[in-house]
Design a protein around this motif. Structure first.
Motif, PDB file in Angstrom:
ATOM      1  N   ARG A  28       0.838  -1.201   0.000  1.00 32.82           N
ATOM      2  CA  ARG A  28       0.000   0.000   0.000  1.00 32.82           C
ATOM      3  C   ARG A  28       0.881   1.263   0.000  1.00 32.82           C
ATOM      4  NH1 ARG A  28      -5.477  -1.263   1.846  1.00 32.82           N
ATOM      5  NH2 ARG A  28      -5.811   0.977   2.162  1.00 32.82           N
ATOM      6  N   GLU A  29       1.934   1.240   0.818  1.00 34.19           N
ATOM      7  CA  GLU A  29       2.846   2.387   0.862  1.00 34.19           C
ATOM      8  C   GLU A  29       3.481   2.641  -0.505  1.00 34.19           C
ATOM      9  OE1 GLU A  29       5.769   1.796   3.851  1.00 34.19           O
ATOM     10  OE2 GLU A  29       4.313   1.503   5.467  1.00 34.19           O
ATOM     11  N   THR A  48       2.327   2.159  -3.297  1.00 34.88           N
ATOM     12  CA  THR A  48       1.347   2.640  -4.281  1.00 34.88           C
ATOM     13  C   THR A  48       0.583   3.860  -3.766  1.00 34.88           C
ATOM     14  OG1 THR A  48      -0.225   0.989  -3.433  1.00 34.88           O
ATOM     15  CG2 THR A  48       1.057   0.385  -5.379  1.00 34.88           C
ATOM     16  N   GLY A  49       1.231   4.632  -2.894  1.00 37.59           N
ATOM     17  CA  GLY A  49       0.622   5.855  -2.404  1.00 37.59           C
ATOM     18  C   GLY A  49      -0.629   5.638  -1.584  1.00 37.59           C
ATOM     19  N   GLY A  50      -0.735   4.471  -0.948  1.00 39.20           N
ATOM     20  CA  GLY A  50      -1.880   4.147  -0.123  1.00 39.20           C
ATOM     21  C   GLY A  50      -3.039   3.529  -0.867  1.00 39.20           C
ATOM     22  N   GLU A  51      -2.953   3.467  -2.195  1.00 42.82           N
ATOM     23  CA  GLU A  51      -4.066   2.977  -3.003  1.00 42.82           C
ATOM     24  C   GLU A  51      -4.167   1.453  -3.041  1.00 42.82           C
ATOM     25  OE1 GLU A  51      -6.518   4.698  -4.678  1.00 42.82           O
ATOM     26  OE2 GLU A  51      -5.750   6.386  -3.499  1.00 42.82           O
ATOM     27  N   GLY A  52      -3.037   0.776  -3.082  1.00 39.78           N
ATOM     28  CA  GLY A  52      -3.022  -0.673  -3.287  1.00 39.78           C
ATOM     29  C   GLY A  52      -2.762  -1.006  -4.741  1.00 39.78           C
ATOM     30  N   VAL A  53      -2.525  -2.268  -5.003  1.00 38.93           N
ATOM     31  CA  VAL A  53      -2.159  -2.716  -6.353  1.00 38.93           C
ATOM     32  C   VAL A  53      -3.412  -3.064  -7.156  1.00 38.93           C
ATOM     33  CG1 VAL A  53       0.051  -3.591  -5.505  1.00 38.93           C
ATOM     34  CG2 VAL A  53      -1.889  -5.150  -5.690  1.00 38.93           C
ATOM     35  N   ASP A  54      -3.259  -3.051  -8.476  1.00 38.07           N
ATOM     36  CA  ASP A  54      -4.383  -3.407  -9.343  1.00 38.07           C
ATOM     37  C   ASP A  54      -4.662  -4.902  -9.328  1.00 38.07           C
ATOM     38  OD1 ASP A  54      -5.056  -0.801 -11.020  1.00 38.07           O
ATOM     39  OD2 ASP A  54      -2.873  -0.924 -10.870  1.00 38.07           O
ATOM     40  N   GLN A  55      -3.589  -5.705  -9.286  1.00 39.27           N
ATOM     41  CA  GLN A  55      -3.762  -7.149  -9.311  1.00 39.27           C
ATOM     42  C   GLN A  55      -2.782  -7.819  -8.358  1.00 39.27           C
ATOM     43  OE1 GLN A  55      -4.306  -9.337 -12.988  1.00 39.27           O
ATOM     44  NE2 GLN A  55      -4.531  -7.458 -14.170  1.00 39.27           N
ATOM     45  N   VAL A  56      -3.225  -8.928  -7.778  1.00 42.24           N
ATOM     46  CA  VAL A  56      -2.356  -9.785  -6.965  1.00 42.24           C
ATOM     47  C   VAL A  56      -2.366 -11.182  -7.570  1.00 42.24           C
ATOM     48  CG1 VAL A  56      -2.020 -10.909  -4.727  1.00 42.24           C
ATOM     49  CG2 VAL A  56      -2.735  -8.509  -4.818  1.00 42.24           C
ATOM     50  N   SER A  75      -3.677 -10.267   1.052  1.00 37.34           N
ATOM     51  CA  SER A  75      -3.829  -9.930  -0.359  1.00 37.34           C
ATOM     52  C   SER A  75      -4.988  -8.975  -0.580  1.00 37.34           C
ATOM     53  CB  SER A  75      -4.022 -11.202  -1.187  1.00 37.34           C
ATOM     54  OG  SER A  75      -2.834 -11.967  -1.222  1.00 37.34           O
ATOM     55  N   VAL A  76      -6.067  -9.178   0.165  1.00 34.92           N
ATOM     56  CA  VAL A  76      -7.203  -8.250   0.072  1.00 34.92           C
ATOM     57  C   VAL A  76      -6.768  -6.854   0.501  1.00 34.92           C
ATOM     58  CG1 VAL A  76      -9.487  -7.696   0.996  1.00 34.92           C
ATOM     59  CG2 VAL A  76      -8.929 -10.057   0.378  1.00 34.92           C
ATOM     60  N   HIS A  77      -6.001  -6.775   1.589  1.00 36.71           N
ATOM     61  CA  HIS A  77      -5.540  -5.477   2.080  1.00 36.71           C
ATOM     62  C   HIS A  77      -4.597  -4.808   1.079  1.00 36.71           C
ATOM     63  CE1 HIS A  77      -4.632  -2.354   4.947  1.00 36.71           C
ATOM     64  NE2 HIS A  77      -3.336  -2.621   4.889  1.00 36.71           N
ATOM     65  N   ALA A  78      -3.806  -5.600   0.371  1.00 37.95           N
ATOM     66  CA  ALA A  78      -2.831  -5.043  -0.573  1.00 37.95           C
ATOM     67  C   ALA A  78      -3.469  -4.555  -1.868  1.00 37.95           C
ATOM     68  CB  ALA A  78      -1.770  -6.098  -0.902  1.00 37.95           C
ATOM     69  N   THR A  79      -4.700  -4.964  -2.129  1.00 40.43           N
ATOM     70  CA  THR A  79      -5.354  -4.675  -3.406  1.00 40.43           C
ATOM     71  C   THR A  79      -6.142  -3.379  -3.337  1.00 40.43           C
ATOM     72  OG1 THR A  79      -5.564  -7.054  -3.764  1.00 40.43           O
ATOM     73  CG2 THR A  79      -6.877  -5.634  -5.176  1.00 40.43           C
ATOM     74  N   LYS A  80      -6.092  -2.607  -4.391  1.00 42.11           N
ATOM     75  CA  LYS A  80      -6.827  -1.350  -4.451  1.00 42.11           C
ATOM     76  C   LYS A  80      -8.331  -1.618  -4.458  1.00 42.11           C
ATOM     77  CE  LYS A  80      -6.816   1.019  -8.244  1.00 42.11           C
ATOM     78  NZ  LYS A  80      -6.371   1.714  -9.486  1.00 42.11           N
ATOM     79  N   ALA A  81      -9.117  -0.588  -4.228  1.00 44.64           N
ATOM     80  CA  ALA A  81     -10.567  -0.717  -4.277  1.00 44.64           C
ATOM     81  C   ALA A  81     -10.985  -1.253  -5.638  1.00 44.64           C
ATOM     82  CB  ALA A  81     -11.219   0.632  -4.017  1.00 44.64           C
ATOM     83  N   ALA A  82     -11.788  -2.313  -5.615  1.00 44.58           N
ATOM     84  CA  ALA A  82     -12.273  -2.973  -6.838  1.00 44.58           C
ATOM     85  C   ALA A  82     -11.135  -3.590  -7.647  1.00 44.58           C
ATOM     86  CB  ALA A  82     -13.096  -2.019  -7.697  1.00 44.58           C
TER      87      ALA A  82
END
Length: 337
Positions: free
Chosen positions: A222-223, A225-233, A245-252
């Motif tokens: 998250r850090e 990616t500027g707090g947003e999370g990644v597009d895919q895991v 993995s859920v926490h690491a992933t961006k919204a949607a």
């Protein structure tokens, strides 16, 4: 022909024997096997933890096979003797959504696989070998590469500039690094080994997280990616780690569940998933159409599979033992020159 057959569960029961060379029936081809590569699934089958009730006695294991067409069955017109071919894991899944019974047609269990001097493939299921790869290299594609491609491209619709987090440095993971990098994505890799992380960086990974020294790797992602999370895991562990993995992933965002190294069940934090609106998609390799498209991409980009070691046919047991210890990249067994 010589073949390795699994006479009962347990590596001690995988034995090299003489079996009749099969004859291709209508719509089938006989393939002289050049090389096979191992996946975690192959170890799980031998250990008796992968659909054991469906595995026949004296199974010839291993799906991922590269070879040469040696004989054509009646009615086969799409291949000729001498063509280089690859096995396709879900032998009846050619395109579209999978049928409920696709697991019944998996090569390497419950259907016989390629850890033998010859194997039978359905003509409509076999796939041409990329011209720039050796058979040893090409044998790594059917499960590991196609799983990564199906996750990132077929379902994930990966776009340039997006961010992918890849867990570990096994076969699927390294193909995911290479494919995502070639598609213009930013790649974050996690591993417990700094040495393996450096090797992943050489393949294109831009950000590296050692989860031994950084246990909260999801927060680190998250850090990054500027707090947003990644597009895919690319999720290869599952178990308790699925919540990270859920926490690491961006919204949607999109989580491709491709492995079960951490267990076949997961205590999911439902509220966290609801708030994130992330999609968790089970990935069971892919269909033949995607395999063909992936191979075109691999040829165009000149991608080279990462092979850890190549064993001789007689040393198949050592190859399985190496798989159990872990590897950087794929473990290949050379069956014939």
């Amino acid at each position: 022909m010589r073949a390795w057959q699994l006479e009962d569960f347990g590596l001690d029961n995988l034995r090299l024997v003489e079996r009749p060379t099969p004859k291709p029936g209508p719509g089938e081809i006989l393939v002289k096997v050049s090389a096979v590569s191992l996946n975690y699934r192959d170890k799980a089958i031998v250990d008796g933890v992968y659909n054991p009730e469906k595995m026949p006695q004296n199974l010839i294991p291993v799906n991922d096979t590269a070879g040469v067409v040696a004989e054509l069955g009646p009615g086969v017109t799409e291949w000729k003797i001498g063509d280089r071919v690859l096995s396709h894991f879900y032998s009846h899944w050619l395109d579209g959504a999978p049928a409920r019974d696709e697991p019944d047609w998996q090569l390497g269990g419950p259907l016989h696989g390629g850890l033998a001097e010859y194997m039978i493939l359905e003509a409509k299921s076999a796939v041409p070998t990329p011209a720039h790869l050796t058979d040893e290299q090409a044998s790594t594609l059917p499960i590991a590469a196609l799983t990564a491609w199906f996750s990132l491209v077929e379902y994930g619709k990966l776009q340039p500039g997006q961010t992918v987090l890849v867990q570990g440095t096994g076969g699927v993971s390294l193909f995911a690094v290479q494919i995502a990098t070639a598609l213009g994505a930013r790649v974050i890799v996690t591993s417990s080994s700094d040495e393996k992380l450096k090797k992943a960086a050489a393949l294109g990974a831009s950000d590296l997280i050692n989860y031994r020294t950084t246990p909260d790797w999801a927060e680190k992602a998250r850090e990054l990616t500027g707090g947003e999370g990644v597009d895919q895991v690319i999720e290869v562990v599952a178990g308790d780690g699925l919540n990270q993995s859920v926490h690491a992933t961006k919204a949607a965002g999109h989580i491709s569940l491709v492995g079960f190294l951490g267990g076949q069940t997961a205590p999911l934090d439902v509220m966290s998933l609801l708030y994130s609106q992330a999609a968790i998609r089970g990935i069971a390799v892919g269909h033949r159409r995607a395999f063909l498209e992936m191979n075109e991409f691999i040829e165009k980009e000149g991608l080279q599979p990462v092979i850890d070691v190549v064993y001789s046919f007689e040393d198949a047991i050592k190859a399985y033992e190496h798989l159990a210890r872990g590897a950087f990249g794929k473990i290949v067994i050379r069956v014939a020159d």
